[in-house]
Enzyme design. Structure first.
Site, short mmCIF file in Angstrom:
data_model
loop_
_atom_site.label_atom_id
_atom_site.label_comp_id
_atom_site.label_asym_id
_atom_site.label_seq_id
_atom_site.Cartn_x
_atom_site.Cartn_y
_atom_site.Cartn_z
N HIS A 1 0.83 -1.21 0.00
CA HIS A 1 0.00 0.00 0.00
C HIS A 1 0.86 1.25 0.00
CE1 HIS A 1 -3.92 1.97 1.66
NE2 HIS A 1 -3.21 2.84 0.94
N HIS B 1 1.69 5.08 -2.47
CA HIS B 1 1.26 5.99 -3.53
C HIS B 1 2.50 6.57 -4.20
CE1 HIS B 1 -2.96 6.03 -2.04
NE2 HIS B 1 -2.35 5.83 -0.88
N ASN C 1 -4.79 5.88 -7.54
CA ASN C 1 -5.35 7.25 -7.56
C ASN C 1 -4.35 8.21 -8.19
OD1 ASN C 1 -3.68 6.88 -5.32
ND2 ASN C 1 -4.82 8.32 -4.04
N HIS D 1 -5.43 -0.17 5.90
CA HIS D 1 -5.19 0.71 7.05
C HIS D 1 -6.29 0.71 8.13
CE1 HIS D 1 -7.64 3.18 4.44
NE2 HIS D 1 -6.63 3.64 3.72
N ASN E 1 -5.86 9.79 6.53
CA ASN E 1 -7.16 9.15 6.43
C ASN E 1 -6.98 7.65 6.24
OD1 ASN E 1 -9.87 8.72 6.25
ND2 ASN E 1 -10.13 9.60 4.22
N ASP F 1 1.13 2.89 3.72
CA ASP F 1 0.26 3.91 3.12
C ASP F 1 1.08 5.18 2.83
OD1 ASP F 1 -1.90 5.23 2.05
OD2 ASP F 1 -2.93 5.55 3.97
N GLY G 1 -2.66 12.44 4.47
CA GLY G 1 -1.57 11.54 4.12
C GLY G 1 -0.21 11.95 4.61
#
Length: 430
Positions: free
Chosen positions: A60, A62, A94, A232, A278, A305, A324
């Site tokens: 996980h 980004h 995303n 998460h 979040n 995350d 984040g």
């Protein structure tokens, strides 16, 4: 490339330690023995009693590329991963454009092949453009070996949508990975609905917004036979629902982040957007339930995350700044320092949560330090101390609540498929 790692320490299955030599050749672990001598190699590294572990796996993160290169790129994100000891990372969808069809996945894979320092397994989205309306063509996307399907960052709002998604994903042997958040009861919140939201007069996010979707989804997973993975986890109610679902034989797995394990809402002393994520930091009781969930197997592993944002974006205040924080470069030192050293968990448990457990959950052929396995390795100096300095991150993102924290246990060398992809500059381990 042939690399001989001398005098390394490895963890055995029973949690004990042994000194060994490891020979890496053609991307594989060729041999592990007490002593390996008289072998011609390209490089010999004396590990001097440092811990040698499988390369970490993070399902996980980004990477922001394409479309968010001012926050992070595939290159900088995987540099951060390598520095943190990670050799496999799974990139959330995303981005702009969203990887929701074959053409976009092909384009993304080309960027990964060109720029990534470590293994990047991309997700595809559950719905087109992450809009929660029309399902993607899961059949064709599954043929492209996407890691799994997720609309991370956006909860699937209707039971009908999730039911159809799970039926589709299950038929192609893929997992549904869910950011669980019922938008109808978020109420514009920016922190946990609790003591801090009251003290700081900020709108709060109720715990129920997460746990109610998980409760819905585990029943859908039972009905469809789909592997359902919860991102998460942050609340004690969520832990309870997942525990009950596992006891019922439902194929549900879950992850927790380092920040939800190490922090709670009381860690927020002022309006600092580096504490805005979040799901939000919950209560102390939630924090304790998350650790207990890890220890009893309700929660399967740890994922960061990693969510980089620009300095300008994070300077907009709690109400407007994006959610984040970054996490790839700090995860192991933080967890080792504040969980293992105080005796809350064992070193073996921590390594398993970062390696073999995520590999087993998602049937990945990585995460093992054994002969014949892929040579994904990280060398860790368990005695090395440092002060976390966000200004020295490889990541473009500097948004961390752990700036200036003192930690022990630092990855100093990372090998991906037999090639060195990160090496501490002063090479203190040599």
């Amino acid at each position: 490339m042939r690399i001989l790692l001398k005098n390394a320490i490895r963890l055995l299955d029973d949690g004990s330690l042994e000194i060994c030599d490891v020979l890496v050749e053609e991307g594989k672990i060729n041999a592990i023995n007490t002593t390996i001598e008289n072998i011609k190699v390209d490089r010999t590294i004396n590990c001097n009693g440092k811990l040698l572990a499988p390369g970490f796996i993070d399902v996980h993160i980004h990477l922001r590329e394409p479309g968010g290169e001012h926050k992070e790129t595939i290159k900088t994100g995987t540099e951060a991963a390598a520095r943190g000891g990670y050799t496999t990372v799974c990139a959330m969808p995303n981005t702009n454009p969203v990887p929701d069809n074959e053409e976009k996945i092909i384009s993304l894979l080309e960027k990964i092949n060109k720029d990534a320092l470590v293994r990047v397994l991309p997700y595809a989205s559950i719905t087109k453009d992450l809009q929660g309306k029309e399902l993607t063509d899961m059949k064709n996307l599954s043929k492209m070996n996407v890691f799994a399907f997720t609309d991370d960052g956006v909860g699937i709002q209707t039971a009908d949508q999730m039911y159809r998604a799970m039926k589709e994903a299950s038929s192609y042997g893929k997992a549904i990975v869910a950011h669980c958040e019922d938008n109808s009861i978020v109420y514009g919140g920016v922190v946990h609905e609790g003591e801090v939201s009251k003290r700081m007069n900020l709108p709060g996010i109720p715990s129920l917004s997460e746990s109610v979707q998980i409760a819905r989804d585990v029943l859908i997973a039972e009905a469809t036979g789909c592997h359902y993975h919860v991102c998460h986890v942050s609340t004690k109610e969520s832990v309870r629902v997942i525990r009950d679902a596992k006891r019922a034989g439902i194929h549900v797995t879950a992850e927790v982040t380092p920040h939800h394990i190490l922090l709670n809402e009381d860690s927020i002393h002022e309006e600092d957007t580096n504490f805005k994520m979040n799901p939000p930091l919950r209560s102390k009781e939630d924090q304790e339930a998350l650790l207990q969930g890890l220890l009893d197997g309700t929660i399967d592993f740890i994922a960061t995350d990693h969510a980089p944002h620009s300095k300008v974006e994070k300077e907009q205040g709690m109400l407007r700044a994006p959610f984040g924080i970054v996490g790839l470069e700090t995860a192991f030192p933080l967890l080792y320092t504040y969980l293992v050293k105080p005796g809350k968990v064992s070193l073996k448990q921590l390594i398993d949560w970062l390696t073999i457990n995520p590999a087993d959950v998602f049937r990945l052929p990585f995460g093992k330090l054994a002969e014949g396995e892929v040579a994904d390795l990280t060398l860790i100096d368990l005695d090395k101390e440092l002060i976390i300095d966000k200004n020295k991150f490889s990541s473009k993102g500097k948004n961390t609540p752990f700036h200036n924290w003192k930690v022990t246990g630092v990855p100093v060398l990372t090998i991906f498929e037999g090639e060195i992809v990160y090496e501490e500059k002063n090479k203190a381990y040599v």
